[in-house]
Scaffold this motif. Structure first.
Motif, PDB file in Angstrom:
ATOM      1  N   ILE A  79      51.803  16.349  44.745  1.00 11.86           N
ATOM      2  CA  ILE A  79      52.922  17.104  44.206  1.00 11.86           C
ATOM      3  C   ILE A  79      52.616  17.445  42.760  1.00 11.86           C
ATOM      4  CG2 ILE A  79      55.387  17.131  43.685  1.00 11.86           C
ATOM      5  CD1 ILE A  79      55.823  15.337  46.103  1.00 11.86           C
ATOM      6  N   LEU A  80      52.627  18.745  42.481  1.00 13.04           N
ATOM      7  CA  LEU A  80      52.359  19.263  41.152  1.00 13.04           C
ATOM      8  C   LEU A  80      53.641  19.910  40.636  1.00 13.04           C
ATOM      9  CD1 LEU A  80      49.055  21.180  42.028  1.00 13.04           C
ATOM     10  CD2 LEU A  80      49.303  18.774  41.379  1.00 13.04           C
ATOM     11  N   THR A  81      54.071  19.521  39.446  1.00 13.76           N
ATOM     12  CA  THR A  81      55.208  20.176  38.807  1.00 13.76           C
ATOM     13  C   THR A  81      54.668  20.984  37.645  1.00 13.76           C
ATOM     14  OG1 THR A  81      56.826  18.513  39.470  1.00 13.76           O
ATOM     15  CG2 THR A  81      57.352  19.826  37.515  1.00 13.76           C
ATOM     16  N   ILE A  82      54.953  22.279  37.662  1.00 17.07           N
ATOM     17  CA  ILE A  82      54.397  23.184  36.655  1.00 17.07           C
ATOM     18  C   ILE A  82      55.535  23.836  35.866  1.00 17.07           C
ATOM     19  CG2 ILE A  82      52.945  25.207  36.249  1.00 17.07           C
ATOM     20  CD1 ILE A  82      51.419  24.516  38.808  1.00 17.07           C
ATOM     21  N   SER A  83      55.385  23.806  34.543  1.00 16.19           N
ATOM     22  CA  SER A  83      56.328  24.472  33.637  1.00 16.19           C
ATOM     23  C   SER A  83      55.529  24.975  32.441  1.00 16.19           C
ATOM     24  CB  SER A  83      57.415  23.500  33.171  1.00 16.19           C
ATOM     25  OG  SER A  83      56.893  22.552  32.258  1.00 16.19           O
ATOM     26  N   LEU A 105      52.093  19.606  34.920  1.00 20.82           N
ATOM     27  CA  LEU A 105      51.061  20.491  34.396  1.00 20.82           C
ATOM     28  C   LEU A 105      51.700  21.603  33.582  1.00 20.82           C
ATOM     29  CD1 LEU A 105      49.092  20.687  37.739  1.00 20.82           C
ATOM     30  CD2 LEU A 105      48.371  19.441  35.681  1.00 20.82           C
ATOM     31  N   SER A 106      51.027  22.001  32.512  1.00 20.00           N
ATOM     32  CA  SER A 106      51.561  23.012  31.608  1.00 20.00           C
ATOM     33  C   SER A 106      50.849  24.349  31.767  1.00 20.00           C
ATOM     34  CB  SER A 106      51.424  22.540  30.158  1.00 20.00           C
ATOM     35  OG  SER A 106      51.860  23.552  29.286  1.00 20.00           O
ATOM     36  N   ASP A 107      51.653  25.397  31.875  1.00 24.74           N
ATOM     37  CA  ASP A 107      51.144  26.766  31.978  1.00 24.74           C
ATOM     38  C   ASP A 107      51.395  27.524  30.675  1.00 24.74           C
ATOM     39  OD1 ASP A 107      49.869  28.799  33.428  1.00 24.74           O
ATOM     40  OD2 ASP A 107      51.741  29.556  34.278  1.00 24.74           O
ATOM     41  N   HIS A 108      51.641  26.767  29.581  1.00 22.21           N
ATOM     42  CA  HIS A 108      52.021  27.400  28.315  1.00 22.21           C
ATOM     43  C   HIS A 108      50.909  28.244  27.712  1.00 22.21           C
ATOM     44  CE1 HIS A 108      49.964  25.591  24.821  1.00 22.21           C
ATOM     45  NE2 HIS A 108      49.662  24.673  25.701  1.00 22.21           N
ATOM     46  N   ARG A 109      49.655  27.871  27.934  1.00 23.37           N
ATOM     47  CA  ARG A 109      48.544  28.514  27.234  1.00 23.37           C
ATOM     48  C   ARG A 109      48.383  29.991  27.588  1.00 23.37           C
ATOM     49  NH1 ARG A 109      42.700  25.999  27.891  1.00 23.37           N
ATOM     50  NH2 ARG A 109      42.975  26.941  29.929  1.00 23.37           N
ATOM     51  N   ASP A 110      48.247  30.291  28.880  1.00 26.92           N
ATOM     52  CA  ASP A 110      48.009  31.700  29.224  1.00 26.92           C
ATOM     53  C   ASP A 110      48.759  32.181  30.465  1.00 26.92           C
ATOM     54  OD1 ASP A 110      46.529  30.442  31.181  1.00 26.92           O
ATOM     55  OD2 ASP A 110      44.588  31.083  30.407  1.00 26.92           O
ATOM     56  N   LEU A 111      49.723  31.390  30.935  1.00 27.99           N
ATOM     57  CA  LEU A 111      50.539  31.772  32.095  1.00 27.99           C
ATOM     58  C   LEU A 111      49.701  32.093  33.333  1.00 27.99           C
ATOM     59  CD1 LEU A 111      53.185  34.003  30.256  1.00 27.99           C
ATOM     60  CD2 LEU A 111      53.447  31.611  30.963  1.00 27.99           C
ATOM     61  N   SER A 112      48.572  31.433  33.477  1.00 31.63           N
ATOM     62  CA  SER A 112      47.664  31.659  34.606  1.00 31.63           C
ATOM     63  C   SER A 112      48.371  31.418  35.942  1.00 31.63           C
ATOM     64  CB  SER A 112      46.447  30.747  34.470  1.00 31.63           C
ATOM     65  OG  SER A 112      45.658  30.764  35.637  1.00 31.63           O
ATOM     66  N   PHE A 113      49.056  30.292  36.061  1.00 35.66           N
ATOM     67  CA  PHE A 113      49.774  29.994  37.297  1.00 35.66           C
ATOM     68  C   PHE A 113      50.925  30.977  37.486  1.00 35.66           C
ATOM     69  CE2 PHE A 113      53.383  28.280  39.522  1.00 35.66           C
ATOM     70  CZ  PHE A 113      52.815  27.916  40.728  1.00 35.66           C
ATOM     71  N   LYS A 122      59.854  37.483  32.340  1.00 34.91           N
ATOM     72  CA  LYS A 122      59.414  38.303  31.217  1.00 34.91           C
ATOM     73  C   LYS A 122      60.299  38.121  29.987  1.00 34.91           C
ATOM     74  CE  LYS A 122      58.703  43.137  29.937  1.00 34.91           C
ATOM     75  NZ  LYS A 122      58.795  44.517  30.406  1.00 34.91           N
ATOM     76  N   GLU A 123      61.606  38.128  30.186  1.00 34.48           N
ATOM     77  CA  GLU A 123      62.544  38.098  29.075  1.00 34.48           C
ATOM     78  C   GLU A 123      62.551  36.758  28.322  1.00 34.48           C
ATOM     79  OE1 GLU A 123      63.958  41.043  32.132  1.00 34.48           O
ATOM     80  OE2 GLU A 123      63.156  39.014  32.191  1.00 34.48           O
ATOM     81  N   LEU A 124      62.135  35.679  28.964  1.00 37.13           N
ATOM     82  CA  LEU A 124      62.243  34.345  28.365  1.00 37.13           C
ATOM     83  C   LEU A 124      60.910  33.633  28.160  1.00 37.13           C
ATOM     84  CD1 LEU A 124      65.290  33.111  30.484  1.00 37.13           C
ATOM     85  CD2 LEU A 124      65.328  33.991  28.134  1.00 37.13           C
ATOM     86  N   ARG A 125      59.838  34.173  28.731  1.00 37.05           N
ATOM     87  CA  ARG A 125      58.526  33.504  28.750  1.00 37.05           C
ATOM     88  C   ARG A 125      58.637  32.068  29.278  1.00 37.05           C
ATOM     89  NH1 ARG A 125      54.033  30.992  26.902  1.00 37.05           N
ATOM     90  NH2 ARG A 125      52.125  32.190  26.901  1.00 37.05           N
ATOM     91  N   LEU A 126      59.435  31.931  30.316  1.00 33.59           N
ATOM     92  CA  LEU A 126      59.571  30.689  31.067  1.00 33.59           C
ATOM     93  C   LEU A 126      59.159  30.995  32.504  1.00 33.59           C
ATOM     94  CD1 LEU A 126      63.112  29.474  29.922  1.00 33.59           C
ATOM     95  CD2 LEU A 126      60.903  28.519  29.221  1.00 33.59           C
ATOM     96  N   LEU A 127      58.949  29.948  33.285  1.00 35.81           N
ATOM     97  CA  LEU A 127      58.708  30.130  34.711  1.00 35.81           C
ATOM     98  C   LEU A 127      60.037  29.995  35.430  1.00 35.81           C
ATOM     99  CD1 LEU A 127      55.474  27.981  35.200  1.00 35.81           C
ATOM    100  CD2 LEU A 127      55.680  30.377  34.489  1.00 35.81           C
ATOM    101  N   THR A 128      60.260  30.820  36.441  1.00 37.83           N
ATOM    102  CA  THR A 128      61.468  30.684  37.235  1.00 37.83           C
ATOM    103  C   THR A 128      61.302  29.532  38.221  1.00 37.83           C
ATOM    104  OG1 THR A 128      63.156  31.904  38.454  1.00 37.83           O
ATOM    105  CG2 THR A 128      60.857  32.284  39.123  1.00 37.83           C
TER     106      THR A 128
END
Length: 166
Positions: A79-83, A105-113, A122-128
């Motif tokens: 189980i991977l939790t990504i934000s 796991l963090s996707d903050h660097r380049d939003l690869s995931f 797009k409006e928040l630079r967060l993952l839904t």
């Protein structure tokens, strides 16, 4: 693309929508120690990928705790939790909450995931909020883009999909 709202307001998702039957896109995210992690690092296992906007919010906290509890009951499932939370914040949050069965796991660097799975707001630079199950041969077997990002996912359906994946 999935129609998603955040606190009742429509948002724009960036990236490619993933569907059941697709080959799971690879991605590069950061572990809590800043090492790179890819989908290939868990090859040969079923992956339940829990996507949350931020661990420091109520629903995200509850979602991660729920999948952490379920992890010990699932054979051959990672189980991977990504934000987009920073790896340091994820590590602190896991330590403070006793989360040991889920890898954050963090996707903050380049939003690869986020871009590969079509979950970047797009409006928040967060993952839904979303849940994906990927079988051991990298085929997507379950997809849920939660239509209101502040609501809970269908835990039972995701867990059942992980149990049934090979």
């Amino acid at each position: 693309m999935a129609n998603v709202t955040f606190k009742g307001n429509p948002v724009t998702l960036i990236g490619n929508e993933v569907k059941v039957g697709d080959k799971a896109p690879n991605f590069t995210v950061l572990a809590n120690d800043l090492s790179e992690v890819t989908l290939d690092d868990t090859k040969g296992h079923v992956r339940l990928i829990s996507v949350v906007p931020s661990l420091d919010t109520g629903v995200c906290d509850a979602q991660t705790r729920r999948f952490n509890e379920e992890a010990s009951k699932l054979d051959n499932v990672k189980i991977l939790t990504i934000s987009v939370d920073l790896p340091f914040a994820q590590k602190r949050w896991c330590g403070a909450n006793g989360i040991e069965n889920v890898q954050t796991l963090s996707d903050h660097r380049d939003l690869s995931f986020g871009e590969a799975y079509g979950v970047v707001i797009k409006e928040l630079r967060l993952l839904t909020r979303a849940v994906f199950v990927v079988d051991s041969s990298d085929t997507v077997t379950y997809v849920e883009y939660v239509t209101e990002a502040t609501n809970h996912p269908n835990y039972e359906a995701a867990i059942e999909a992980a149990k049934n994946a090979k």
